[in-house]
Design an enzyme around this catalytic site. Structure first.
Site, PDB file in Angstrom:
ATOM      1  N   ALA A  75      11.992  -5.138   6.975  1.00  0.00           N
ATOM      2  CA  ALA A  75      11.300  -3.988   7.577  1.00  0.00           C
ATOM      3  C   ALA A  75       9.792  -4.043   7.370  1.00  0.00           C
ATOM      4  O   ALA A  75       9.028  -3.637   8.245  1.00  0.00           O
ATOM      5  CB  ALA A  75      11.871  -2.690   7.004  1.00  0.00           C
ATOM      6  N   GLN A 128      16.057   3.311   6.443  1.00  0.00           N
ATOM      7  CA  GLN A 128      17.082   3.983   5.652  1.00  0.00           C
ATOM      8  C   GLN A 128      18.143   4.643   6.529  1.00  0.00           C
ATOM      9  O   GLN A 128      19.091   5.250   6.009  1.00  0.00           O
ATOM     10  CB  GLN A 128      16.445   5.048   4.738  1.00  0.00           C
ATOM     11  CG  GLN A 128      15.501   4.481   3.696  1.00  0.00           C
ATOM     12  CD  GLN A 128      16.214   3.643   2.625  1.00  0.00           C
ATOM     13  OE1 GLN A 128      17.441   3.513   2.608  1.00  0.00           O
ATOM     14  NE2 GLN A 128      15.444   3.060   1.723  1.00  0.00           N
ATOM     15  N   SER A 135      15.728  -3.175   8.004  1.00  0.00           N
ATOM     16  CA  SER A 135      16.037  -4.309   7.120  1.00  0.00           C
ATOM     17  C   SER A 135      17.549  -4.442   6.971  1.00  0.00           C
ATOM     18  O   SER A 135      18.232  -3.428   6.841  1.00  0.00           O
ATOM     19  CB  SER A 135      15.507  -4.026   5.710  1.00  0.00           C
ATOM     20  OG  SER A 135      14.273  -4.623   5.487  1.00  0.00           O
ATOM     21  N   ALA A 136      18.049  -5.678   6.908  1.00  0.00           N
ATOM     22  CA  ALA A 136      19.505  -5.862   6.772  1.00  0.00           C
ATOM     23  C   ALA A 136      20.028  -5.447   5.401  1.00  0.00           C
ATOM     24  O   ALA A 136      21.144  -4.940   5.271  1.00  0.00           O
ATOM     25  CB  ALA A 136      19.854  -7.328   7.021  1.00  0.00           C
ATOM     26  N   HIS A 137      19.215  -5.642   4.349  1.00  0.00           N
ATOM     27  CA  HIS A 137      19.766  -5.473   3.003  1.00  0.00           C
ATOM     28  C   HIS A 137      20.015  -4.016   2.617  1.00  0.00           C
ATOM     29  O   HIS A 137      20.696  -3.749   1.630  1.00  0.00           O
ATOM     30  CB  HIS A 137      18.870  -6.159   1.959  1.00  0.00           C
ATOM     31  CG  HIS A 137      17.557  -5.481   1.717  1.00  0.00           C
ATOM     32  ND1 HIS A 137      17.332  -4.687   0.626  1.00  0.00           N
ATOM     33  CD2 HIS A 137      16.404  -5.480   2.418  1.00  0.00           C
ATOM     34  CE1 HIS A 137      16.080  -4.238   0.666  1.00  0.00           C
ATOM     35  NE2 HIS A 137      15.496  -4.712   1.745  1.00  0.00           N
ATOM     36  N   THR A 153      10.765 -21.114  12.073  1.00  0.00           N
ATOM     37  CA  THR A 153      12.167 -21.457  12.339  1.00  0.00           C
ATOM     38  C   THR A 153      13.075 -20.304  11.920  1.00  0.00           C
ATOM     39  O   THR A 153      12.986 -19.816  10.795  1.00  0.00           O
ATOM     40  CB  THR A 153      12.533 -22.740  11.572  1.00  0.00           C
ATOM     41  OG1 THR A 153      11.598 -23.746  11.952  1.00  0.00           O
ATOM     42  CG2 THR A 153      13.942 -23.202  11.887  1.00  0.00           C
ATOM     43  N   CYS A 174      10.134   0.340  -4.568  1.00  0.00           N
ATOM     44  CA  CYS A 174       8.877  -0.409  -4.584  1.00  0.00           C
ATOM     45  C   CYS A 174       7.858   0.245  -5.497  1.00  0.00           C
ATOM     46  O   CYS A 174       7.021  -0.417  -6.064  1.00  0.00           O
ATOM     47  CB  CYS A 174       8.269  -0.471  -3.197  1.00  0.00           C
ATOM     48  SG  CYS A 174       9.474  -0.749  -1.972  1.00  0.00           S
TER      49      CYS A 174
HETATM   50  C1  LIG Z   1      11.647   3.764   4.742  1.00  0.00           C
HETATM   51  C2  LIG Z   1      11.432   2.340   4.322  1.00  0.00           C
HETATM   52  N1  LIG Z   1      10.646   1.550   5.065  1.00  0.00           N
HETATM   53  C3  LIG Z   1      10.431   0.271   4.750  1.00  0.00           C
HETATM   54  C4  LIG Z   1      10.995  -0.284   3.617  1.00  0.00           C
HETATM   55  C5  LIG Z   1      10.694  -1.727   3.292  1.00  0.00           C
HETATM   56  O1  LIG Z   1      11.832  -2.503   3.443  1.00  0.00           O
HETATM   57  P1  LIG Z   1      11.814  -4.048   2.984  1.00  0.00           P
HETATM   58  O2  LIG Z   1      11.397  -4.049   1.554  1.00  0.00           O
HETATM   59  O3  LIG Z   1      13.212  -4.479   3.195  1.00  0.00           O
HETATM   60  O4  LIG Z   1      10.842  -4.748   3.847  1.00  0.00           O
HETATM   61  C6  LIG Z   1      11.805   0.502   2.800  1.00  0.00           C
HETATM   62  C7  LIG Z   1      12.402  -0.042   1.552  1.00  0.00           C
HETATM   63  O5  LIG Z   1      12.658   0.671   0.617  1.00  0.00           O
HETATM   64  C8  LIG Z   1      12.035   1.853   3.160  1.00  0.00           C
HETATM   65  O6  LIG Z   1      12.787   2.672   2.415  1.00  0.00           O
END
Ligand SMILES: Cc1ncc(COP(=O)(O)O)c(C=O)c1O
Length: 386
Positions: A69, A175, A195-197, A235, A331
Site C-alpha cells: 500500500a 484496512q 496491501s495483501a498482507h 520484474t 508503523c
Molecule cells: C491505512 C493504512 N494505509 C497504508 C498502510 C501501509 O501499508 P504497507 O505497510 O503494507 O505498505 C497501512 C499499514 O498499516 C495502513 O493501515
C-alpha cells in the site's frame, strides 16, 4: 499467544502458502521472457490479476501490482500530481504516514496541502466539505478505514461530491479489503490502494486500482522495463501475486454501506470482547463506536487514579501475558511520541500515548474471549502496579 494484531499483518489464510509453493514450482521464470517458461509465468501472473479483478468487479487492466500500500499510495498521489501543474491536495488529518509522507513530498514540489480536520470520533468534519472541495483543490486522498482508531470515513458521499466538482479522488483501503471487497465498478473513486498482507496474503505485494481514464496518463514512480502497462517497472513477482489472489478469493464482496458489519460475524465477536473489557472503568473506546472497521477495537487506557497509562508499556505487559496487541498503528509503535491521530481528534495531551489496538481475525472464536479478557485485565493490573 493469542494474536490480536490483524491490522498490522494477518497470518496467511488457509491454502495461500500452498498455492504460492505450487506457482513458484510451475511458474518461476521471468514473465517477460518469450520462451515457454516465461509464457507460463506470464499466464500465471495474468490469471492472478484476472482473479483479483473478478473479485473486485474490475477490469483486469485496472489492477496494477505494487510492493504494497505504501508504494500504491505514492504511485497514486505522485502519479496524479504529475498530470497537472501544482494546485491543492486535500488529505484527512488522520491519514497513514504513507499518505501524509507522499503529500509532504508534493508540498515540497509546490503543491498546497490542506488537512481535512476530524471530530472527536475521528470522522472528517463534513461541514467543511464545500470549503475544502472548492478550487484550487485538484486531488483528495481519504483513508477509508482508519488503521489506528478504526473509524470508517464517509467515503461515498465525499467521493460523489468530488466527482461533481471534477476533483480526482484516491482512497487508501488498506484496512478495508480484509473485511469485504468493494464493487470497483460502482465505487465513485479514481484510485484505490491496498496491501495483501492485511488480508491474509503475503507481504511484499499490494495493488493500486486505476480507472481506465487515468491508465495511460498516470506518471509512474519507477522507470525501466515498462512492466504493469508502464505504470510500475520491475520484474513482477508471480508468486506473490498468486498469494494475493488466493487470499482475496476467500473474502466476500461487501456493500460499502455495510462495511461496519462485514466480515462474517466478526463485528459481533468484537462487540462481545468490547463489552467484557468495558466492565473495567479504566478502559474507554476510542474512535467511532458505530462506523468502525468490524474487526477493530481501540481503547484508551488509564490507571486506578484515572491517569493515562502508556500504550507502549501496556503492549509489553500484555505480550508477557500471551496477548499480541498494538499501541496505535504498527508503523508508529516503534516511536514513543504522541499519536498524530489522537492529536488530530483533539484528545488532551496526557491521553495521546494511551491508546491500544486489538484487531481480530478469523482465527479468533467466541471460545477465546474469556481468555483474552482475563489476560488483558491481568496485564493491566501488572502495568498499574509497576
Ligand atoms: C491505512 C493504512 N494505509 C497504508 C498502510 C501501509 O501499508 P504497507 O505497510 O503494507 O505498505 C497501512 C499499514 O498499516 C495502513 O493501515
Amino acid at each position: 499467544m493469542i494474536y490480536l494484531d490483524a491490522c498490522a499483518t494477518a497470518p496467511l489464510r488457509p491454502g495461500v502458502l500452498q498455492r504460492m509453493v505450487e506457482i513458484q514450482d510451475q511458474a518461476w521464470a521471468n514473465p517477460s521472457s518469450l520462451h515457454g517458461f516465461g509464457l507460463r509465468a506470464s499466464e500465471a501472473l495474468e490469471r492472478s490479476r484476472a482473479q483479483i479483478a473478478d473479485k473486485l468487479n474490475a477490469d483486469f487492466r485496472d489492477v496494477v501490482f505494487t510492493s504494497g500500500a505504501t508504494e500504491s499510495v505514492h504511485l497514486a498521489l505522485h502519479g496524479l500530481a504529475g498530470l497537472q501543474s501544482p494546485g491543492r491536495l486535500v488529505i484527512s488529518s488522520v491519514e497513514h504516514p504513507a499518505v501524509s509522507g507522499a503529500a509532504h513530498q508534493l508540498f515540497r514540489n509546490g503543491w498546497e496541502v490542506v488537512e481535512w480536520p476530524v471530530d472527536q470520533l475521528g470522522r472528517i468534519r463534513l461541514e467543511r466539505l464545500d470549503e475544502l472541495l472548492s478550487p484550487p483543490t485538484r486531488i483528495l486522498s481519504l483513508v477509508w478505514g482508519q488503521g489506528e482508531i478504526g473509524t470508517i470515513q464517509p467515503l461515498l458521499s465525499v467521493a460523489e461530491a468530488c466527482r461533481r466538482r471534477g476533483i480526482l479522488i484516491h482512497t487508501d483501503a488498506s484496512q478495508v479489503l480484509s473485511q469485504g471487497l468493494p464493487n470497483w465498478s460502482q465505487l465513485p473513486v479514481d484510485l484505490m490502494s491496498a496491501s495483501a498482507h492485511k488480508c491474509g496474503g503475503p507481504r511484499g505485494i499490494g495493488l493500486l486500482l486505476v480507472r481506465e481514464s487515468l491508465r495511460c496518463e498516470l506518471k509512474p514512480l519507477l522507470s525501466g522495463g515498462g512492466q504493469e502497462a508502464g505504470l510500475r517497472s520491475g520484474t513482477e513477482s508471480v508468486v506473490l501475486a498468486a498469494g494475493m489472489a488466493a487470499a482475496l478469493a476467500q473474502i466476500e464482496r461487501c456493500d460499502p454501506d455495510q462495511l461496519a458489519v462485514a466480515g462474517n460475524g466478526i463485528a459481533e465477536l468484537r462487540n462481545a470482547l468490547r463489552d467484557r473489557l468495558l466492565t473495567d472503568e479504566r478502559l474507554v473506546v476510542c474512535g467511532d463506536p458505530d462506523q468502525r472497521l468490524p474487526h477493530h477495537l481501540s481503547l484508551l487506557v488509564s490507571d486506578h487514579n484515572g491517569q493515562p497509562v502508556s500504550g507502549r508499556q501496556l503492549v509489553r505487559s500484555l505480550d508477557a501475558q500471551g496477548l499480541a496487541v498494538s499501541s496505535g498503528s504498527a508503523c508508529s509503535s516503534g516511536k514513543d511520541s504522541d499519536s498524530s491521530v489522537l492529536t488530530a481528534m483533539g484528545l488532551p495531551q496526557t491521553m495521546r500515548r494511551s491508546g491500544v489496538r486489538l484487531s481480530l481475525g478469523p482465527w479468533i472464536s467466541a471460545g477465546d474471549l474469556d481468555g483474552i479478557t482475563e489476560r488483558f485485565f491481568h496485564g493491566l493490573e501488572v502495568e498499574n502496579n509497576s
